[in-house]
Write an enzyme that holds these catalytic residues in place. Sequence first.
Site, mmCIF file in Angstrom:
data_model
loop_
_atom_site.group_PDB
_atom_site.id
_atom_site.type_symbol
_atom_site.label_atom_id
_atom_site.label_comp_id
_atom_site.label_asym_id
_atom_site.label_seq_id
_atom_site.Cartn_x
_atom_site.Cartn_y
_atom_site.Cartn_z
ATOM 1 N N ASN A 9 -39.634 35.205 25.334
ATOM 2 C CA ASN A 9 -39.788 33.758 25.518
ATOM 3 C C ASN A 9 -40.640 33.566 26.769
ATOM 4 O OD1 ASN A 9 -39.487 31.049 26.077
ATOM 5 N ND2 ASN A 9 -37.302 31.169 26.591
ATOM 6 N N TRP A 10 -41.896 33.217 26.522
ATOM 7 C CA TRP A 10 -42.821 33.105 27.657
ATOM 8 C C TRP A 10 -42.607 31.854 28.499
ATOM 9 C CZ3 TRP A 10 -48.349 34.629 25.489
ATOM 10 C CH2 TRP A 10 -48.382 36.014 25.293
ATOM 11 N N LYS A 11 -41.842 30.915 27.974
ATOM 12 C CA LYS A 11 -41.655 29.636 28.672
ATOM 13 C C LYS A 11 -43.042 29.031 28.983
ATOM 14 C CE LYS A 11 -37.235 31.302 30.161
ATOM 15 N NZ LYS A 11 -36.141 31.260 31.126
ATOM 16 N N HIS A 95 -32.521 26.018 23.659
ATOM 17 C CA HIS A 95 -32.527 26.810 24.901
ATOM 18 C C HIS A 95 -31.897 25.960 26.019
ATOM 19 C CE1 HIS A 95 -33.910 28.901 28.456
ATOM 20 N NE2 HIS A 95 -34.089 29.958 27.688
ATOM 21 N N GLU A 97 -32.714 25.450 28.942
ATOM 22 C CA GLU A 97 -33.666 24.634 29.704
ATOM 23 C C GLU A 97 -34.024 23.369 28.929
ATOM 24 O OE1 GLU A 97 -36.494 27.781 30.369
ATOM 25 O OE2 GLU A 97 -35.045 28.758 31.693
ATOM 26 N N GLU A 167 -26.824 33.190 25.786
ATOM 27 C CA GLU A 167 -27.493 33.230 27.090
ATOM 28 C C GLU A 167 -26.645 32.515 28.134
ATOM 29 O OE1 GLU A 167 -32.030 33.896 26.503
ATOM 30 O OE2 GLU A 167 -31.623 31.764 26.678
ATOM 31 N N GLY A 173 -33.048 33.961 34.511
ATOM 32 C CA GLY A 173 -34.038 33.903 35.583
ATOM 33 C C GLY A 173 -33.460 34.156 36.963
ATOM 34 N N SER A 213 -31.928 37.697 32.137
ATOM 35 C CA SER A 213 -32.346 38.811 33.003
ATOM 36 C C SER A 213 -32.336 40.172 32.305
ATOM 37 C CB SER A 213 -31.511 38.855 34.294
ATOM 38 O OG SER A 213 -31.663 37.648 35.006
ATOM 39 N N GLY A 234 -36.930 36.463 28.911
ATOM 40 C CA GLY A 234 -37.874 35.564 29.571
ATOM 41 C C GLY A 234 -38.825 36.352 30.454
ATOM 42 N N GLY A 235 -38.525 36.382 31.747
ATOM 43 C CA GLY A 235 -39.403 36.984 32.749
ATOM 44 C C GLY A 235 -40.027 38.318 32.369
HETATM 45 P P1 PGA Z 1 -34.835 35.599 31.694
HETATM 46 O O1 PGA Z 1 -34.840 34.376 30.653
HETATM 47 O O2 PGA Z 1 -34.964 36.856 30.897
HETATM 48 O O3 PGA Z 1 -36.023 35.350 32.589
HETATM 49 O O4 PGA Z 1 -33.537 35.529 32.434
HETATM 50 C C1 PGA Z 1 -34.151 34.456 29.434
HETATM 51 C C2 PGA Z 1 -34.322 33.168 28.664
HETATM 52 O O5 PGA Z 1 -34.327 32.095 29.264
HETATM 53 O O6 PGA Z 1 -34.454 33.182 27.423
#
Ligand code: PGA
Length: 254
Positions: A9-11, A95, A97, A167, A173, A213, A234-235
């Site tokens: 997930n590149w956000k 998600h 966010e 999650e 993050g 993470s 994500g990251g």
């Molecule tokens: P992260 O994000 O791996 O940077 O913690 C995961 C996500 O939000 O899907």
Amino acid sequence: MRKRIIAGNWKMYKTSIEAADFADKIKDRIKTSEHVEAVICPPAIYLGDLMQRFETSAVKVGAQTMHDTDEGAFTGEVSPAMLEDLGVQYVIIGHSERRQYFNETDETVNKKVHAAFQHHLVPMICVGETLEQRESMETVSVVSEQVEKAFADLSADLAKQAVIAYEPIWAIGTGKTATAEDANEVCGAIRHKIETIYSKDVADAVRIQYGGSVKPENIEELLSKEHIDGALVGGASLDPEAFIKLAEAGTHVE
Ligand code: PGA
């Protein structure tokens, strides 16, 4: 055995050149396998370009969100019909966010899950608790309720095809990962919830990812657990070499 699913997930990251460069670096290095699939979810503006770049690759493409109707006066939104038209196969729904900053609710998540299936998109439905909820021992009740509402009025046949991403919000993050045991326990509780709503057959088929993470250093341990069928990353998914390692981990662990 459930097919593992490692999704990036590149956000809201990467320029068009960076997105293209990433795709070109990984497209021939991710191998098709009957046991694992790899999905990249870029910002919507790059979906068309990545669909083309991954055309002859094993990598699949997913969207990070979508609206729940086919078309209309919804400035800035992307519809499920548009995603289907591009050939996108997956869509992240709910998600944390989106829930936190963009008014996504359990009700809109449910509408989007139905809309996704109508357009042959597989939803990756995100659920997870806050740190406060975890500390007050509410994790299982919170995620169970999110699952119940997300799957409302969905047939068993469709439910089987869904992907759920557990999650924990406090692990996203932050560099803090739930221990593999804790993550497995909650993923197990989610599977149990699916069994009570549907049947053992459906619960055994649904794929459950862990997210928060995840990185090449911790993915193998997470994937070694019974109820964890993949990762939503994500990251670490922004780096092509790290993503290749994450996808490879899916083929390694038994
Ligand atoms: P992260 O994000 O791996 O940077 O913690 C995961 C996500 O939000 O899907």
